[in-house]
Design an enzyme around this catalytic site. Structure first.
Site, PDB file in Angstrom:
ATOM      1  N   GLU A 161       0.852  -1.194   0.000  1.00 19.65           N
ATOM      2  CA  GLU A 161       0.000   0.000   0.000  1.00 19.65           C
ATOM      3  C   GLU A 161       0.888   1.243   0.000  1.00 19.65           C
ATOM      4  O   GLU A 161       1.831   1.320   0.794  1.00 19.65           O
ATOM      5  CB  GLU A 161      -0.909   0.029   1.226  1.00 19.65           C
ATOM      6  CG  GLU A 161      -1.910   1.154   1.134  1.00 19.65           C
ATOM      7  CD  GLU A 161      -2.924   1.167   2.288  1.00 19.65           C
ATOM      8  OE1 GLU A 161      -3.765   2.066   2.314  1.00 19.65           O
ATOM      9  OE2 GLU A 161      -2.855   0.276   3.152  1.00 19.65           O
ATOM     10  N   ALA A 171       1.706  -0.151  10.636  1.00 21.83           N
ATOM     11  CA  ALA A 171       1.338  -1.536  10.361  1.00 21.83           C
ATOM     12  C   ALA A 171       0.545  -1.564   9.068  1.00 21.83           C
ATOM     13  O   ALA A 171       0.161  -0.528   8.529  1.00 21.83           O
ATOM     14  CB  ALA A 171       0.517  -2.120  11.510  1.00 21.83           C
ATOM     15  N   ASN A 183      -2.828  -6.274   5.442  1.00 23.06           N
ATOM     16  CA  ASN A 183      -2.920  -7.326   4.425  1.00 23.06           C
ATOM     17  C   ASN A 183      -3.834  -8.462   4.883  1.00 23.06           C
ATOM     18  O   ASN A 183      -3.731  -8.929   6.011  1.00 23.06           O
ATOM     19  CB  ASN A 183      -1.535  -7.908   4.139  1.00 23.06           C
ATOM     20  CG  ASN A 183      -0.472  -6.850   4.047  1.00 23.06           C
ATOM     21  OD1 ASN A 183      -0.489  -6.020   3.170  1.00 23.06           O
ATOM     22  ND2 ASN A 183       0.465  -6.876   4.993  1.00 23.06           N
ATOM     23  N   HIS A 206      -6.871  -1.787  15.148  1.00 24.46           N
ATOM     24  CA  HIS A 206      -7.097  -1.074  13.890  1.00 24.46           C
ATOM     25  C   HIS A 206      -6.866  -1.991  12.693  1.00 24.46           C
ATOM     26  O   HIS A 206      -7.718  -2.082  11.795  1.00 24.46           O
ATOM     27  CB  HIS A 206      -6.157   0.134  13.819  1.00 24.46           C
ATOM     28  CG  HIS A 206      -6.287   0.934  12.565  1.00 24.46           C
ATOM     29  ND1 HIS A 206      -7.089   2.042  12.481  1.00 24.46           N
ATOM     30  CD2 HIS A 206      -5.717   0.791  11.346  1.00 24.46           C
ATOM     31  CE1 HIS A 206      -7.015   2.544  11.252  1.00 24.46           C
ATOM     32  NE2 HIS A 206      -6.179   1.797  10.548  1.00 24.46           N
ATOM     33  N   GLU A 207      -5.729  -2.671  12.676  1.00 26.95           N
ATOM     34  CA  GLU A 207      -5.422  -3.515  11.520  1.00 26.95           C
ATOM     35  C   GLU A 207      -6.366  -4.707  11.442  1.00 26.95           C
ATOM     36  O   GLU A 207      -6.764  -5.129  10.347  1.00 26.95           O
ATOM     37  CB  GLU A 207      -3.964  -3.979  11.563  1.00 26.95           C
ATOM     38  CG  GLU A 207      -2.944  -2.859  11.668  1.00 26.95           C
ATOM     39  CD  GLU A 207      -3.096  -1.774  10.604  1.00 26.95           C
ATOM     40  OE1 GLU A 207      -3.607  -2.050   9.511  1.00 26.95           O
ATOM     41  OE2 GLU A 207      -2.704  -0.619  10.882  1.00 26.95           O
ATOM     42  N   GLU A 247      -9.804   4.151   6.002  1.00 21.95           N
ATOM     43  CA  GLU A 247      -8.971   4.592   7.120  1.00 21.95           C
ATOM     44  C   GLU A 247      -9.746   5.388   8.160  1.00 21.95           C
ATOM     45  O   GLU A 247      -9.652   5.121   9.353  1.00 21.95           O
ATOM     46  CB  GLU A 247      -7.770   5.380   6.606  1.00 21.95           C
ATOM     47  CG  GLU A 247      -6.797   4.551   5.790  1.00 21.95           C
ATOM     48  CD  GLU A 247      -6.208   3.372   6.551  1.00 21.95           C
ATOM     49  OE1 GLU A 247      -6.362   3.303   7.791  1.00 21.95           O
ATOM     50  OE2 GLU A 247      -5.589   2.516   5.904  1.00 21.95           O
TER      51      GLU A 247
END
Length: 880
Positions: free
Chosen positions: A128, A269, A272, A304-305, A327
């Site tokens: 990204e 981070a 994926n 968050h991830e 986001e």
């Protein structure tokens, strides 16, 4: 290097690809200097696309080794391969067809840390936003979703763990001395979510049982010997998975979820699908090496991830203009998670501080842009506080406007309708409008208009009629590219606090208001209340319900009334903060003019009373005692800013408060919890209060003895770092400070993450001489210029966290940054561009510093061949 071509990408130019990708099979033969990548892609023409239309795929610094169509070589006249693109003409008319592309990469020399690179002996990817095109020629854009099968082949030394997205298909011996592993991700995804990791790593394992009863394997990979420090990250992951099920009904969808921690990473981070890659800063923690803030960050970023699995992966963004859709929404979700795990008011206060420190200046300067930009030259430069933090605030406002129930209905509809899609902001808002029946067209302007709205507030009390009126008026200043602004829908939560401290509960007339929220939709609106028993004090923008600047004349008595009686903890803190800010702004102006400062007695009394109020959370009291930062004061002043005057005024107020409350602060400095360390919110709050009290007590005593004693006795990193900061910032030349700095450096010489704290504490020590210290540290032979964390810990901390040192009147700080930006740009443009944003507010400085900053920016612009990342930032800064 991909240099700036001047091309501007526009939201209005969006069109789907001419060809549809059905699947991609990737084979990697890993080698440090010559990794072979074979990409087999199945495609067909989109309906209506003629046979004369070529296939054009993205590349970045690639060299084509071979190209096959349906397994056959084609004539070289039928394709053009450049480092940046592959164009193929006269493709088969039948559908589908297959192209096989072979490229060779050098992970070892990939210093940009984008695409496939090697760090500490581990192969790693970061794709990204546009890193996949550095691996193979492909449609590297977020609206191209397809399924991936990945085979990884590596020598035995690199093959202990060969990881990719999705579920494991199998592995074993490939040939003599080499092993392989194969992975299949059944969920279509864009290229930016592709991940690969290969190497010899330590492993921490656990399992999670989903709400439907499936068992998911959880794996966290770290460098050998660091496995115990991943325990908190694993715990945070399991809590995140449970929370997303409980709050949003979102269940994880693969057999395995993996996290890999690496030491060289441009971001915090990356989400994926099924294989998150993390900067190890946000995975590794134990009491000796991680402070309370580190634990809180790990918890938030792990969440968050993971939350991206649905808001970003299962539903991705159609194009990069919609970046906030994944986001901003996911930041909102991780904020809500942290609020549930910790103190909601204290967490919200921290969010407000962050927003005002980073996003408000962005909105007010040359880098201002809407939450959804309409143009960009380099997408890497739009991973900003506006997209993330303001994007989160916009989602929060939707919840405020609709209410909890309709907001959840809207989210459920969004998940149901757009699962597997590349969606837009319009798709997102349509779900809430349909679920609630509310028209959100005016509200949608929050996504398209840059700048921070201002709301002026006035009130009128009629003692005879027992009526009270609140008048609101909105305005929005011009920003680059947007000179005229339309009226916004601004939801402002409010309370009317009566003289006895209770809250008036009557409903207003004259404008829309619901559930304690004024809905400001016109230029000016008046809300009238009847049968009010006594003159109330208005508490406006409770909970920071809208990211706006409030202009309201309130007396110190009214602010004190709010701070004593407000039931909303955030608004209570905001009243204290406003009170302190008002005093500090006035004191700074006096200092700038060389005049004597006024006493801070009333402010000191309020702060000391708050400090010793045991009915308040320790963490809240710590936030209240943390005076507005020098950057906050500068933002309120707005123009002709003299950082030295602000520093002088703030230091004087700190000293006055410290002396007045010395007894209280001495007592509280000893109040840190005893016994075994725990990272929970209550214990962290106690340490925060003890730490800031130690700082005040040390100021009052004018000696380093207290902080040095705390340093010597510390049994955890939180207290150790607190004490070292007091020493380095308040007593920079003392023997105690020199000894503590050397002790810390020696003790943690082999721990890069902890040593980063050592660099940052010194970089943020106020004073002009800090610039020379930063130069000295940069010149040290042991300083690692290639590691993003290390550069951020020193150069980033200095430029973003040391207003007096960086904004030195002679321009030395600006010249230091300019030299570093030009040097870093040659190897890591993303890092260089992000460091450069520290100069975003240069035009608000006094004329002398403005000129020094301008000259530094010109030196960057004229340095020669710049990346698109840095060129974009510097030109926007100079043009505004």
């Amino acid at each position: 290097m991909r240099t700036d071509t001047g091309h501007v990408f526009k939201l209005t130019d969006y069109k789907p690809t001419d060809f549809v990708v059905e699947r991609i099979d990737l084979t990697f033969e890993l080698d440090p200097k010559a990794t072979i990548v074979v990409s087999r892609v199945i495609l067909h023409r989109r309906e209506g696309v003629g046979t004369d239309v070529p296939l054009v795929l993205d590349g970045d610094e690639l060299t084509l080794d071979s190209l096959l169509i349906d397994g056959m070589e084609i004539d070289a006249s039928l394709y053009d391969a450049t480092p940046d693109s592959l164009t193929i003409r006269e493709l088969p008319e039948s559908a589908p067809f297959e192209i096989t592309v072979t490229t060779t990469l050098s992970p070892e020399t990939n210093t940009k840390l984008m695409g496939l690179y090697r760090t500490s002996g581990v192969y790693c990817t970061q794709c990204e936003s546009e890193g996949f095109r550095r691996i193979t020629y492909f449609y590297d854009r977020p609206d191209v979703l397809t399924v991936y099968t990945v085979t990884i082949i590596a020598a035995k030394d690199d093959a202990k763990h060969l990881l990719s997205n999705g579920n494991f298909l199998g592995g074993g011996n490939y040939d003599e001395g080499r092993h392989f592993a194969a992975w299949f991700d059944p969920h279509p995804k864009p290229a930016y979510l592709f991940a690969l990791v290969g190497g010899d790593l330590g492993l921490v394992e656990d399992t999670f049982t989903t709400m439907s009863g499936r068992e998911v394997a959880l794996k966290i990979y770290v460098e050998h010997g660091k496995e115990p420090r991943a325990a908190y990250a694993m715990d945070a992951l399991k809590r995140s998975m449970k929370w997303d099920e409980d709050v949003y009904g979102r269940e994880y969808d693969l057999d395995i979820f993996q996290i890999v921690a690496v030491s060289d990473f441009n971001m915090g981070a990356m989400e994926n699908k099924g294989l998150n890659v993390f900067n190890d800063k946000y995975v590794l923690a134990d009491p000796e090496t991680a402070a309370d803030a580190d634990y809180a960050n790990i918890e938030a970023i792990i969440a968050h991830e993971y939350f991206h699995n649905w808001t970003g992966n299962r539903i991705t963004c159609r194009d990069w203009f919609q970046l906030c859709l994944k986001e901003g929404l996911t930041v909102y979700r991780d904020h809500a998670f942290s609020a549930d795990q910790r103190s909601a008011p204290v967490k919200r206060i921290a969010e407000i501080r962050l927003l005002k420190a980073h996003q408000f200046p962005e909105d007010a300067g040359p880098l201002a842009h809407p939450v959804r930009p309409e143009t960009y030259r380099e997408i890497n430069n739009f991973y900003t506080a506006t997209v993330y933090e303001k994007g989160s605030e916009v989602v929060r406002m939707i919840r405020t406007i609709l209410g909890v129930e309709d907001f959840r209905k809207g989210m459920d509809l969004y998940f149901e309708r757009h699962d597997g899609d590349a969606a837009t902001i319009e798709d997102f808002l349509a779900c809430f409008a349909e679920a609630s029946g509310r028209d959100l067209k005016q509200f949608a302007l929050w996504y398209s208009q840059a700048g921070t709205p201002s709301v002026s507030v006035s009130s009128e009390w009629n003692e005879t009629k027992k009526t009270f009126k609140v008048t609101l008026e909105q305005s929005l200043a011009p920003t680059p590219g947007q000179s005229r602004k339309a009226l916004m829908h601004i939801p402002l939560a409010y309370g009317l606090i009566l003289p006895d401290g209770t809250e008036f509960e009557g409903q207003p007339t004259g404008g829309e208001a619901s559930d304690g929220v004024f809905h400001l939709t016109k230029r000016k609106q008046t809300f009238s209340f009847s049968n009010v028993p006594g003159r109330p004090v208005v508490s406006i923008n409770r909970g920071f319900s809208a990211p706006v600047n409030i202009a309201m004349e309130q007396s110190p008595e009214d602010l004190a009334h709010i701070s004593r009686h407000e039931s909303d903890g955030v608004a209570r803190w905001q009243a204290l903060n406003d009170y302190a800010t008002r005093h500090l702004v006035a004191a700074s102006r006096l200092a700038r003019d060389g005049r004597n400062l006024m006493p801070a007695g009333d402010l000191a009394d309020v702060l000391i009373a708050t400090a010793k109020d045991d009915t308040l959370e320790p963490a809240f009291r710590a936030q209240a005692l943390a005076l507005p930062a020098e950057s906050d004061i500068a933002r309120e002043i707005g123009s002709n800013i003299d950082p030295d005057a602000i520093h002088t005024a703030r230091e004087a107020v700190l000293a006055e408060v410290a002396r007045a409350g010395q007894e209280v602060f001495t007592t509280l400095a000893a109040s840190a919890p005893k016994g075994a360390y725990s990272p929970d919110a209550a214990a962290a709050g106690q340490r925060a209060l003890a730490g800031i009290s130690m700082s005040y007590a040390s100021i009052a005593e004018a000696t380093a003895e207290r902080a040095k004693a705390a340093f010597n006795a510390a049994d955890n990193m939180t207290v150790l770092a607190q004490a070292l900061q007091v020493l380095a910032h308040q007593f920079p030349g003392s023997d105690e400070t020199r000894e503590a700095l050397e002790t810390f450096r020696t003790r943690y010489a082999d721990n890069p993450l902890v040593l980063d704290k050592w660099y940052s504490i010194q970089a943020m020590a106020p004073g002009a001489e800090t610039c020379e210290r930063v130069e000295e540290l940069l010149a040290s032979p042991v300083f690692d210029h290639t590691n993003p964390n290390r550069m951020r810990s020193l150069v980033g901390a200095f430029t973003a966290g040391n207003p007096t040192g960086f904004n030195r009147a002679d321009g030395a700080g600006y010249r230091l940054l300019a030299r570093q930006v030009v040097e870093i740009d040659g190897r890591n443009p993303q890092l260089a561009a992000r460091l450069l944003t520290a100069m975003r507010s240069w035009r608000s400085l006094e004329p002398g510093r403005q000129e020094q900053a301008r000259l530094a920016l010109l030196s960057i612009r004229d340095a020669g061949k710049l990346s698109a990342d840095v060129s974009d930032i510097v030109e926007r800064m100079l043009a505004a």
